[in-house]
Design a protein around this motif. Structure first.
Motif, mmCIF file in Angstrom:
data_model
loop_
_atom_site.group_PDB
_atom_site.id
_atom_site.type_symbol
_atom_site.label_atom_id
_atom_site.label_comp_id
_atom_site.label_asym_id
_atom_site.label_seq_id
_atom_site.Cartn_x
_atom_site.Cartn_y
_atom_site.Cartn_z
ATOM 1 N N SER A 1 0.818 -1.208 0.000
ATOM 2 C CA SER A 1 0.000 0.000 0.000
ATOM 3 C C SER A 1 0.857 1.266 0.000
ATOM 4 O O SER A 1 0.538 2.235 -0.670
ATOM 5 C CB SER A 1 -0.950 -0.001 1.196
ATOM 6 N N TYR A 2 1.956 1.256 0.719
ATOM 7 C CA TYR A 2 2.794 2.453 0.800
ATOM 8 C C TYR A 2 3.492 2.748 -0.523
ATOM 9 O O TYR A 2 3.393 3.845 -1.043
ATOM 10 C CB TYR A 2 3.831 2.282 1.914
ATOM 11 N N GLY A 53 0.226 15.906 -19.525
ATOM 12 C CA GLY A 53 -1.123 15.463 -19.170
ATOM 13 C C GLY A 53 -1.118 14.165 -18.378
ATOM 14 O O GLY A 53 -1.790 14.054 -17.346
ATOM 15 N N PHE A 54 -0.338 13.199 -18.842
ATOM 16 C CA PHE A 54 -0.271 11.932 -18.112
ATOM 17 C C PHE A 54 0.409 12.115 -16.760
ATOM 18 O O PHE A 54 0.000 11.517 -15.766
ATOM 19 C CB PHE A 54 0.460 10.866 -18.933
ATOM 20 N N GLY A 55 1.439 12.938 -16.718
ATOM 21 C CA GLY A 55 2.121 13.184 -15.438
ATOM 22 C C GLY A 55 1.190 13.813 -14.421
ATOM 23 O O GLY A 55 1.142 13.391 -13.267
ATOM 24 N N ILE A 56 0.426 14.794 -14.849
ATOM 25 C CA ILE A 56 -0.542 15.450 -13.946
ATOM 26 C C ILE A 56 -1.627 14.481 -13.526
ATOM 27 O O ILE A 56 -2.033 14.457 -12.355
ATOM 28 C CB ILE A 56 -1.120 16.719 -14.615
ATOM 29 N N LYS A 57 -2.062 13.625 -14.450
ATOM 30 C CA LYS A 57 -3.072 12.609 -14.112
ATOM 31 C C LYS A 57 -2.571 11.685 -13.002
ATOM 32 O O LYS A 57 -3.301 11.355 -12.074
ATOM 33 C CB LYS A 57 -3.409 11.787 -15.360
ATOM 34 N N ALA A 69 3.010 6.008 -7.987
ATOM 35 C CA ALA A 69 2.232 6.840 -8.913
ATOM 36 C C ALA A 69 2.718 8.286 -8.870
ATOM 37 O O ALA A 69 2.826 8.942 -9.916
ATOM 38 C CB ALA A 69 0.755 6.777 -8.573
ATOM 39 N N TYR A 70 3.046 8.791 -7.692
ATOM 40 C CA TYR A 70 3.550 10.166 -7.578
ATOM 41 C C TYR A 70 4.932 10.311 -8.217
ATOM 42 O O TYR A 70 5.199 11.299 -8.892
ATOM 43 C CB TYR A 70 3.609 10.616 -6.115
ATOM 44 N N ILE A 71 5.797 9.334 -7.992
ATOM 45 C CA ILE A 71 7.134 9.393 -8.580
ATOM 46 C C ILE A 71 7.022 9.389 -10.105
ATOM 47 O O ILE A 71 7.652 10.199 -10.787
ATOM 48 C CB ILE A 71 8.002 8.215 -8.088
ATOM 49 N N GLY A 72 6.219 8.480 -10.637
ATOM 50 C CA GLY A 72 6.016 8.414 -12.087
ATOM 51 C C GLY A 72 5.445 9.703 -12.633
ATOM 52 O O GLY A 72 5.875 10.199 -13.676
#
Length: 189
Positions: A71-72, A182-186, A78-81
């Motif tokens: 979970s961590y 766009g994908f990064g912000i998503k 997702a944030y790093i990506g």
């Protein structure tokens, strides 16, 4: 018993193909953006192979880290990506407006740019690797399918982006940057 086992194997194969396709769709979508800068076929091959390798290695790392971190790290991944993709998109935009005729160095697939791009599109495969600890999955079959699908879909996206990029001419790098942003912000939201 033989019929049930055979059905189970086909069900596992179909499931793994569906997961592999889902994981590879990021590489496909982002490949379109990267391909719009007009990259060469040899570069497409290098990028696709590297993404395929990352789609094999990342789930294996996820399995190795185990259930404790699921979970961590899944949330953090997702944030790093997202941050990596936003940085790549901003770099492309900067280069499109202020870099003159020179293409973005990251899109020349320098060693670090290639690793960074491949890592960013393979982070979701890391999270999938964590979940494999919960199920009895043929790990070698799974990571082979993920690697193959990541490589094929990345190549398809890069080739499509290359084709579409020629239609947009000098604006193709801007369009590619907007796609990556766009994908990064998503991923960050």
């Amino acid at each position: 018993m033989g019929i049930e086992w055979e059905a189970l194997q086909w069900g596992e194969l179909i499931t793994l193909l569906m997961i592999g396709t889902a994981l590879g769709m990021d590489a496909f979508s982002l490949g379109i953006g990267m391909g719009m800068s007009g990259i060469r076929l040899l570069t497409i091959l290098k990028v696709s192979l590297t993404i395929g390798i990352f789609h094999i290695v990342m789930p294996l790392i996820g399995i190795g880290l185990g259930l404790f971190l699921t979970s961590y790290v899944g949330h953090v991944a997702a944030y790093i990506g997202g941050m990596i993709l936003v940085a790549l998109g901003l770099h492309m935009l900067w280069n499109a407006f202020f870099g003159g005729k020179e293409r973005s160095p990251l899109l020349k697939t320098t060693f670090w740019g290639l690793l960074l791009f491949s890592f960013s599109v393979s982070l979701d495969a890391l999270s999938v690797g964590f979940s494999f600890g919960l199920f009895r999955v043929n790990v070698m079959l799974a990571v082979s399918i993920f690697g193959l699908m990541g490589m094929v879909l990345a190549a398809a996206g890069l080739l499509l982006g290359r084709r579409v990029g020629s239609w947009f001419g000098e604006y193709s790098e801007i369009f590619g940057a907007v796609i990556l942003l766009g994908f990064g912000i998503k991923f960050l939201l």
